[in-house]
Design a protein around this motif. Structure first.
Motif, short mmCIF file in Angstrom:
data_model
loop_
_atom_site.label_atom_id
_atom_site.label_comp_id
_atom_site.label_asym_id
_atom_site.label_seq_id
_atom_site.Cartn_x
_atom_site.Cartn_y
_atom_site.Cartn_z
N ASN A 294 -2.95 -47.46 19.06
CA ASN A 294 -2.97 -46.21 19.82
C ASN A 294 -1.66 -45.46 19.60
N TYR A 295 -1.75 -44.35 18.91
CA TYR A 295 -0.59 -43.52 18.57
C TYR A 295 0.27 -43.21 19.80
N HIS A 296 -0.37 -42.94 20.92
CA HIS A 296 0.36 -42.52 22.14
C HIS A 296 1.20 -43.64 22.75
N ARG A 297 0.94 -44.87 22.39
CA ARG A 297 1.67 -46.00 22.98
C ARG A 297 2.82 -46.49 22.09
N VAL A 298 2.90 -45.99 20.86
CA VAL A 298 3.93 -46.43 19.91
C VAL A 298 5.23 -45.66 20.16
N ILE A 299 6.32 -46.40 20.33
CA ILE A 299 7.63 -45.73 20.47
C ILE A 299 8.49 -45.94 19.23
N GLY A 300 8.05 -46.83 18.33
CA GLY A 300 8.80 -47.02 17.11
C GLY A 300 8.11 -47.97 16.14
N ILE A 301 8.50 -47.83 14.88
CA ILE A 301 8.04 -48.75 13.83
C ILE A 301 9.28 -49.16 13.04
N GLN A 302 9.36 -50.45 12.75
CA GLN A 302 10.46 -50.95 11.95
C GLN A 302 9.92 -51.72 10.75
N GLN A 303 10.68 -51.69 9.68
CA GLN A 303 10.33 -52.48 8.51
C GLN A 303 10.82 -53.89 8.74
N LYS A 304 9.96 -54.85 8.50
CA LYS A 304 10.34 -56.26 8.64
C LYS A 304 9.88 -56.98 7.38
N GLN A 305 10.77 -57.07 6.42
CA GLN A 305 10.48 -57.55 5.06
C GLN A 305 9.34 -56.70 4.49
N LYS A 306 8.20 -57.29 4.16
CA LYS A 306 7.08 -56.52 3.61
C LYS A 306 6.11 -56.06 4.68
N ASN A 307 6.42 -56.33 5.92
CA ASN A 307 5.54 -56.01 7.04
C ASN A 307 6.06 -54.84 7.85
N SER A 308 5.25 -54.43 8.83
CA SER A 308 5.65 -53.39 9.78
C SER A 308 5.65 -53.98 11.18
N ASP B 81 5.29 -48.84 24.20
CA ASP B 81 5.96 -48.34 25.40
C ASP B 81 6.04 -49.35 26.54
N ASP B 82 5.32 -50.47 26.43
CA ASP B 82 5.42 -51.52 27.45
C ASP B 82 6.33 -52.66 26.99
N ALA B 83 7.14 -52.40 25.93
CA ALA B 83 8.12 -53.33 25.37
C ALA B 83 7.50 -54.46 24.56
N THR B 84 6.20 -54.42 24.32
CA THR B 84 5.58 -55.41 23.45
C THR B 84 5.75 -54.97 22.00
N THR B 85 5.59 -55.93 21.10
CA THR B 85 5.67 -55.65 19.67
C THR B 85 4.47 -56.28 18.97
N LEU B 86 4.18 -55.76 17.79
CA LEU B 86 3.10 -56.30 16.97
C LEU B 86 3.54 -56.20 15.51
N GLU B 87 3.61 -57.34 14.84
CA GLU B 87 3.93 -57.35 13.43
C GLU B 87 2.63 -57.44 12.64
N ILE B 88 2.46 -56.52 11.69
CA ILE B 88 1.24 -56.53 10.89
C ILE B 88 1.59 -56.56 9.41
N LYS B 89 0.67 -57.07 8.63
CA LYS B 89 0.87 -57.19 7.18
C LYS B 89 0.48 -55.89 6.49
N CYS B 90 1.28 -54.88 6.68
CA CYS B 90 1.14 -53.59 6.01
C CYS B 90 2.53 -53.05 5.77
N SER B 91 2.71 -52.35 4.68
CA SER B 91 4.04 -51.84 4.37
C SER B 91 4.47 -50.79 5.40
N TYR B 92 5.76 -50.71 5.57
CA TYR B 92 6.35 -49.74 6.49
C TYR B 92 5.96 -48.32 6.09
#
Length: 142
Positions: A71-85, A90-101
């Protein structure tokens, strides 16, 4: 499905679930996808506008098992983490996915363009409504 740290299971197919969400907003899943494809010339990984609070950004093709809708409205940031994103919400949770930054940044830009388009149409629609009301009042006074 995870919403506000609460995980729930749906008893139907994911597309069927999304279609029901769209129908509650007077359209269908396929209608919304087709409209975005036409307006923005996007052929794959098309964002799904459900309502003012839900704009779903796909991470991959919906046919892939490790695909997420973010959900675009809930994302406050994206970071590169090696080859992942790494998505930060906004609720301080994170999700690492196997897609390029870069792919995820481009996906988020698609969502931004869609929202810009909707905002411009909302302003135009409000202006047109004002014009109709003014015309109505002036024609009744004759």
């Amino acid at each position: 499905i995870v919403v506000d740290r609460q995980e729930s299971t749906i008893e139907q197919g994911f597309i069927q679930y999304l279609n029901e969400l769209c129908i509650h907003n007077l359209s269908t899943y396929q209608g919304r996808i087709d409209a975005v494809r036409t307006l923005f010339h996007i052929s794959h990984n098309v964002p799904l506008f459900v309502n003012q609070n839900i704009l779903l950004i796909p991470t991959k093709s919906i046919r892939e098992m490790d695909m997420y809708y973010i959900n675009y409205h809930r994302v406050i940031g994206i970071q590169q983490k090696q080859k992942n994103s790494l998505f930060i919400f906004d609720d301080a949770t994170t999700l690492e996915i196997k897609c390029s930054y870069m792919k995820m940044r481009n996906q988020m830009k698609k969502g931004e363009r869609l929202l810009d388009h909707l905002n411009k149409w909302t302003i135009l629609r409000k202006c047109l409504q004002c014009m109709v009301i003014i015309r109505f009042f002036t024609s009744n006074q004759v």
